[in-house]
Design a protein around this motif. Structure first.
Motif, PDB file in Angstrom:
ATOM      1  N   GLY A  28       0.814  -1.216   0.000  1.00  6.98           N
ATOM      2  CA  GLY A  28       0.000   0.000   0.000  1.00  6.98           C
ATOM      3  C   GLY A  28       0.847   1.264   0.000  1.00  6.98           C
ATOM      4  N   PHE A  29       0.218   2.361   0.416  1.00  8.72           N
ATOM      5  CA  PHE A  29       0.894   3.667   0.391  1.00  8.72           C
ATOM      6  C   PHE A  29       1.815   3.810   1.611  1.00  8.72           C
ATOM      7  N   GLY A  30       3.089   4.074   1.386  1.00 12.95           N
ATOM      8  CA  GLY A  30       4.040   4.204   2.497  1.00 12.95           C
ATOM      9  C   GLY A  30       4.432   2.841   3.043  1.00 12.95           C
ATOM     10  N   SER A  31       5.354   2.831   3.979  1.00 10.03           N
ATOM     11  CA  SER A  31       5.804   1.560   4.565  1.00 10.03           C
ATOM     12  C   SER A  31       5.958   1.714   6.073  1.00 10.03           C
ATOM     13  N   ASP A  32       5.782   0.614   6.762  1.00 13.87           N
ATOM     14  CA  ASP A  32       5.916   0.607   8.223  1.00 13.87           C
ATOM     15  C   ASP A  32       7.377   0.327   8.580  1.00 13.87           C
ATOM     16  N   LYS A  33       8.179   1.403   8.617  1.00 14.83           N
ATOM     17  CA  LYS A  33       9.630   1.255   8.832  1.00 14.83           C
ATOM     18  C   LYS A  33       9.943   0.636  10.187  1.00 14.83           C
ATOM     19  N   GLU A  34       9.150   0.997  11.185  1.00 14.14           N
ATOM     20  CA  GLU A  34       9.365   0.468  12.537  1.00 14.14           C
ATOM     21  C   GLU A  34       9.245  -1.063  12.538  1.00 14.14           C
ATOM     22  N   ALA A  35       8.212  -1.575  11.858  1.00 15.23           N
ATOM     23  CA  ALA A  35       8.011  -3.029  11.797  1.00 15.23           C
ATOM     24  C   ALA A  35       9.161  -3.701  11.055  1.00 15.23           C
ATOM     25  N   ILE A  36       9.620  -3.065   9.977  1.00 16.75           N
ATOM     26  CA  ILE A  36      10.727  -3.626   9.185  1.00 16.75           C
ATOM     27  C   ILE A  36      11.996  -3.716  10.029  1.00 16.75           C
ATOM     28  N   LEU A  37      12.352  -2.609  10.704  1.00 11.46           N
ATOM     29  CA  LEU A  37      13.605  -2.627  11.475  1.00 11.46           C
ATOM     30  C   LEU A  37      13.504  -3.559  12.678  1.00 11.46           C
ATOM     31  N   ASP A  38      12.355  -3.600  13.330  1.00 13.45           N
ATOM     32  CA  ASP A  38      12.194  -4.492  14.485  1.00 13.45           C
ATOM     33  C   ASP A  38      12.400  -5.946  14.087  1.00 13.45           C
ATOM     34  N   LEU A  39      11.821  -6.320  12.956  1.00 12.23           N
ATOM     35  CA  LEU A  39      11.916  -7.712  12.525  1.00 12.23           C
ATOM     36  C   LEU A  39      13.326  -8.062  12.047  1.00 12.23           C
ATOM     37  N   ILE A  40      13.869  -7.259  11.152  1.00 12.57           N
ATOM     38  CA  ILE A  40      15.151  -7.610  10.523  1.00 12.57           C
ATOM     39  C   ILE A  40      16.311  -7.569  11.518  1.00 12.57           C
ATOM     40  N   THR A  41      16.307  -6.601  12.436  1.00  4.45           N
ATOM     41  CA  THR A  41      17.426  -6.519  13.397  1.00  4.45           C
ATOM     42  C   THR A  41      17.340  -7.571  14.493  1.00  4.45           C
ATOM     43  N   SER A  42      16.215  -8.253  14.611  1.00  9.23           N
ATOM     44  CA  SER A  42      16.095  -9.279  15.660  1.00  9.23           C
ATOM     45  C   SER A  42      16.193 -10.699  15.093  1.00  9.23           C
ATOM     46  N   ARG A  43      16.575 -10.826  13.807  1.00  7.95           N
ATOM     47  CA  ARG A  43      16.820 -12.134  13.193  1.00  7.95           C
ATOM     48  C   ARG A  43      18.301 -12.254  12.860  1.00  7.95           C
ATOM     49  N   SER A  44      18.819 -13.473  12.935  1.00  7.12           N
ATOM     50  CA  SER A  44      20.223 -13.695  12.562  1.00  7.12           C
ATOM     51  C   SER A  44      20.347 -13.634  11.044  1.00  7.12           C
ATOM     52  N   ASN A  45      21.571 -13.539  10.536  1.00  6.02           N
ATOM     53  CA  ASN A  45      21.770 -13.446   9.093  1.00  6.02           C
ATOM     54  C   ASN A  45      21.257 -14.697   8.392  1.00  6.02           C
ATOM     55  N   LYS A  46      21.504 -15.851   8.978  1.00  9.41           N
ATOM     56  CA  LYS A  46      21.022 -17.117   8.412  1.00  9.41           C
ATOM     57  C   LYS A  46      19.501 -17.094   8.274  1.00  9.41           C
ATOM     58  N   GLN A  47      18.810 -16.562   9.290  1.00  7.21           N
ATOM     59  CA  GLN A  47      17.352 -16.479   9.247  1.00  7.21           C
ATOM     60  C   GLN A  47      16.886 -15.462   8.207  1.00  7.21           C
ATOM     61  N   ARG A  48      17.635 -14.361   8.058  1.00  8.81           N
ATOM     62  CA  ARG A  48      17.262 -13.357   7.047  1.00  8.81           C
ATOM     63  C   ARG A  48      17.346 -13.939   5.636  1.00  8.81           C
ATOM     64  N   VAL A  49      18.376 -14.769   5.392  1.00  4.56           N
ATOM     65  CA  VAL A  49      18.515 -15.416   4.079  1.00  4.56           C
ATOM     66  C   VAL A  49      17.302 -16.315   3.819  1.00  4.56           C
ATOM     67  N   GLU A  50      16.855 -17.032   4.831  1.00  2.00           N
ATOM     68  CA  GLU A  50      15.671 -17.894   4.689  1.00  2.00           C
ATOM     69  C   GLU A  50      14.422 -17.054   4.417  1.00  2.00           C
ATOM     70  N   ILE A  51      14.339 -15.870   5.057  1.00  2.78           N
ATOM     71  CA  ILE A  51      13.190 -14.980   4.828  1.00  2.78           C
ATOM     72  C   ILE A  51      13.170 -14.531   3.365  1.00  2.78           C
ATOM     73  N   CYS A  52      14.355 -14.197   2.817  1.00  5.68           N
ATOM     74  CA  CYS A  52      14.453 -13.792   1.406  1.00  5.68           C
ATOM     75  C   CYS A  52      13.909 -14.890   0.492  1.00  5.68           C
ATOM     76  N   GLN A  53      14.314 -16.132   0.778  1.00  6.06           N
ATOM     77  CA  GLN A  53      13.864 -17.266  -0.037  1.00  6.06           C
ATOM     78  C   GLN A  53      12.346 -17.454   0.093  1.00  6.06           C
ATOM     79  N   ALA A  54      11.826 -17.364   1.326  1.00  8.52           N
ATOM     80  CA  ALA A  54      10.389 -17.533   1.559  1.00  8.52           C
ATOM     81  C   ALA A  54       9.605 -16.424   0.864  1.00  8.52           C
ATOM     82  N   TYR A  55      10.104 -15.205   0.883  1.00 13.25           N
ATOM     83  CA  TYR A  55       9.452 -14.049   0.256  1.00 13.25           C
ATOM     84  C   TYR A  55       9.302 -14.280  -1.250  1.00 13.25           C
TER      85      TYR A  55
END
Length: 666
Positions: free
Chosen positions: A33-60
């Motif tokens: 939609g219009f705009g993005s929820d930056k707070e939600a993005i930073l909260d999620l990404i900074t609290s996952r390990s790099n290995k988990q972030r790579v898995e999120i990319c694949q799932a996305y």
């Protein structure tokens, strides 16, 4: 996440109950939609390990048929976008991107190349080379060869092989041989054998090199860093210093890089992002501890003061905690400080001045040279400087007498009439005895309107009992007043009590007493933690102004064990104004007096304008005591020589005289 048998020291850990599909959906919704929820993005990404972030990319990609990194780049902007996108890349690919950016286009970011290649392990280097090839279909070594030159290029290529020895079994004979080879390649050679530096620093194991550096100090009398600064230059010098720092302590190297990225005007955001991302799952806790111990403030607080918005929030999440908060200064950090005091308690530092008694000294001959320099039209300032800066104070006193006997004139009066400005103050100061000079500085600090508290603190907090007694005597003789009386009438409150106590010159001179040190530390800790205590300054005064230096070093060590804080932290937190500054000066003098004076000299010359009074006072008063030690601390603390800074910041005959006292370029 930590290697077998090792404690994990990253600040970002695997998120418990992780679900890649759920996180991918949350990120999709945050950007829909219009705009993005930056707070939600930073909260999620900074609290996952790099290995988990790579898995999120694949799932996305599986769920939405879209590239998550491309969507993040589209939705976010500026520094925040760069930080979040960097977190999404696997570490080798993140390093590869940093290096590609560093060598792309016109000019090269040598600092980035140095930071990455000097600090990575063999395996990290191998992964980086493979990632670069995969991402850009280019050979990293060929690109670096094409973009750099000389010895800098050669050392980068050596590091790029990822072939540093990793055997912890060290041969004592090889340690001694390598130290000797480094000395012969630099200090003992006309010119420098850079190849020897490259081979030893580029190939030997860290454990081996630490012992080589210890041996080098033993046989040369100076740390390897000082020799590198003297023998090498430019980017090659910076690279070799970075290698040495990483061998000694990778965490300390990155703590220093982070501090320099944020201190002063402006923030080096690329450096800040690169380090916070790359170390968040390796040694961020170690970096935080070193940062807190070395710079006496938390990394968290410095980021908080220096950045803003979502960018700040994301960095603080990666940092993982505030080491200035109650109970947050880790025991590990306290142990770093504790070990420092353990070494300090047993270290016997030889204090060395730069001005020594002149050989084959002839007071009558010197008196004649000085008379000739001031006779007739004009004055030969050069001759005056050459004589008086190259004689010890005792020899200058003999010259005063010889001049009077030979010409029936007062040398001080003649110098005063012939010289002017900063040079006159410097030369006339050199002609006084140390006690007379200190007495004169103290008198100037208290007479007239206003008081120069910084001069009172500098002199009273750093002189020993014998020096204080001589100052009292000189003050009485020159001004027919007791120093204690003038200090009492010109200051007030706890500050006055500190100065009066120091003016008595009654500091204990015995060795440490372990039982008493523990009791003293407990008294300081108790009053420091009691917010309503009105006996805080009195308790600190009774210990800091009366105990011997060796004993106080042990007290500071015990204080750290009890509180997890350095005593300076307690003083800063609970005190203010001149009382705080006086106690800090005493503590720093006890810890490392040459470093205390190095810091004052640096501050007298940095920025716009020069504080010539402070510069002159310290150069005169320390020239025969510990100016050589101060020079060493200066270059270690500020990465530049005292000689160079004086040369850049002063001029004319004043500069010539100061450089003569300085005694050489480091």
């Amino acid at each position: 996440m930590a290697p077998q048998g090792k404690v994990y020291r990253g600040s970002v850990k695997d998120f418990p109950g992780f679900d890649a599909n759920q996180d991918a959906e949350a990120l999709y919704n945050a950007m829909k939609g219009f705009g993005s929820d930056k707070e939600a993005i930073l909260d999620l990404i900074t609290s996952r390990s790099n290995k988990q972030r790579v898995e999120i990319c694949q799932a996305y990609k599986s769920l939405y048929g879209k590239d998550l990194i491309a969507d993040l780049k589209y939705e976010l902007t500026g520094k925040f976008e760069r930080l979040i996108v960097s977190l999404m890349r696997p570490p080798p690919y993140s390093d590869a991107k940093e290096i590609k950016d560093a060598i792309a286009g016109i000019g090269t970011d040598e600092k980035c190349l140095i930071e990455i290649l000097a600090s990575r392990t063999n395996q990290e280097i191998h992964n980086l080379v493979a990632a670069y090839k995969d991402a850009y279909e280019r050979d990293l070594e060929a690109d670096i060869v094409g973009d750099t030159s000389g010895h800098f290029k050669k050392m980068l290529i050596v590091l790029l092989q990822g072939a540093r020895e990793e055997d912890d079994v060290v041969s004592e004979d090889l340690v001694e041989q390598d130290a000797k080879d480094l000395l012969e390649a630099g200090e003992l050679k006309w010119g420098t054998d850079e190849a020897q530096f490259i081979y030893i620093l580029g190939r030997r194991s860290k454990q081996h090199l630490r012992l080589v550096f210890d041996e080098y100090l033993k046989i040369s009398g100076k740390p390897i860093e000082r020799s590198i600064r003297a023998e090498l230059s430019g980017d090659f010098e910076k690279l070799m210093l970075a290698v040495v720092k990483c061998v000694r302590s990778t965490a300390e190297y990155f703590a220093e890089r982070l501090y320099k990225a944020m201190k002063g005007l402006g923030t080096r955001d690329n450096t800040l992002i690169r380090i916070m991302v790359s170390r968040s799952e390796i040694d961020m806790l170690d970096i935080r501890e070193v940062f807190r111990t070395k710079y006496e403030k938390s990394l968290y607080n410095m980021i908080k003061e220096d950045t803003s918005g979502e960018y700040k929030k994301a960095l603080l999440k990666l940092c993982g905690g505030d080491d200035d908060a109650a109970g947050e200064f880790f025991p590990e950090a306290a142990q770093v400080a504790y070990r420092m005091w353990e070494l300090s308690a047993v270290a016997k530092v030889e204090l060395r001045g730069t001005v020594q008694p002149a050989g084959s000294f002839n007071d009558d001959g010197d008196a004649q040279v000085l008379r000739k320099a001031m006779k007739g039209l004009g004055t030969d300032e050069g001759a005056i400087i050459d004589v008086l800066t190259q004689r010890s104070n005792a020899q200058r006193q003999q010259i005063l007498k010889a001049y009077k006997a030979h010409y029936g004139r007062d040398l001080m009066a003649d110098l005063k009439s012939e010289l002017s400005g900063s040079l006159a103050k410097l030369i006339l100061g050199l002609m006084l005895t140390p006690a007379q000079y200190d007495a004169k500085q103290l008198r100037k600090a208290v007479e007239g309107a206003g008081t120069d508290e910084s001069v009172l603190i500098e002199i009273m907090a750093t002189r020993n009992n014998r020096e204080i007694a001589a100052i009292n005597e000189a003050y009485q003789e020159a001004y027919h007043k007791r120093l204690e009386d003038d200090l009492s009438s010109d200051t007030s409150g706890h500050f006055k009590r500190i100065l009066v106590s120091l003016a008595l010159g009654n500091r204990d001179e015995g060795p440490e007493n372990l039982t008493q040190a523990h009791e003293d530390a407990k008294k300081l800790a108790d009053v420091s933690s009691n917010e309503s205590s009105d006996s805080l300054e009195t308790r600190f005064l009774s210990i800091l102004c009366t105990r011997s230096y060796p004993h106080l070093r042990r007290v500071f060590q015990e204080f750290i064990k009890m509180t997890n804080h350095d005593v300076e932290h307690a003083i800063r937190k609970r005190m203010s104004g001149d009382v705080r500054d006086a106690f800090l000066a005493i503590v720093r003098s006890v810890k490392n007096k040459p470093a205390f004076f190095a810091d004052k000299l640096y501050k007298s010359m940095k920025g716009a304008g020069t504080d010539e009074r402070t510069l002159t006072r310290i150069m005169i008063s320390r020239s025969e005591i510990d100016l050589l030690n101060i020079r060493g601390e200066f270059i270690d603390l500020f990465d530049k020589s005292l000689h160079h800074m004086i040369e850049k910041d002063t001029s004319g005959d004043y500069r010539k005289a100061l450089l003569a006292l300085c005694g050489g370029e480091d």
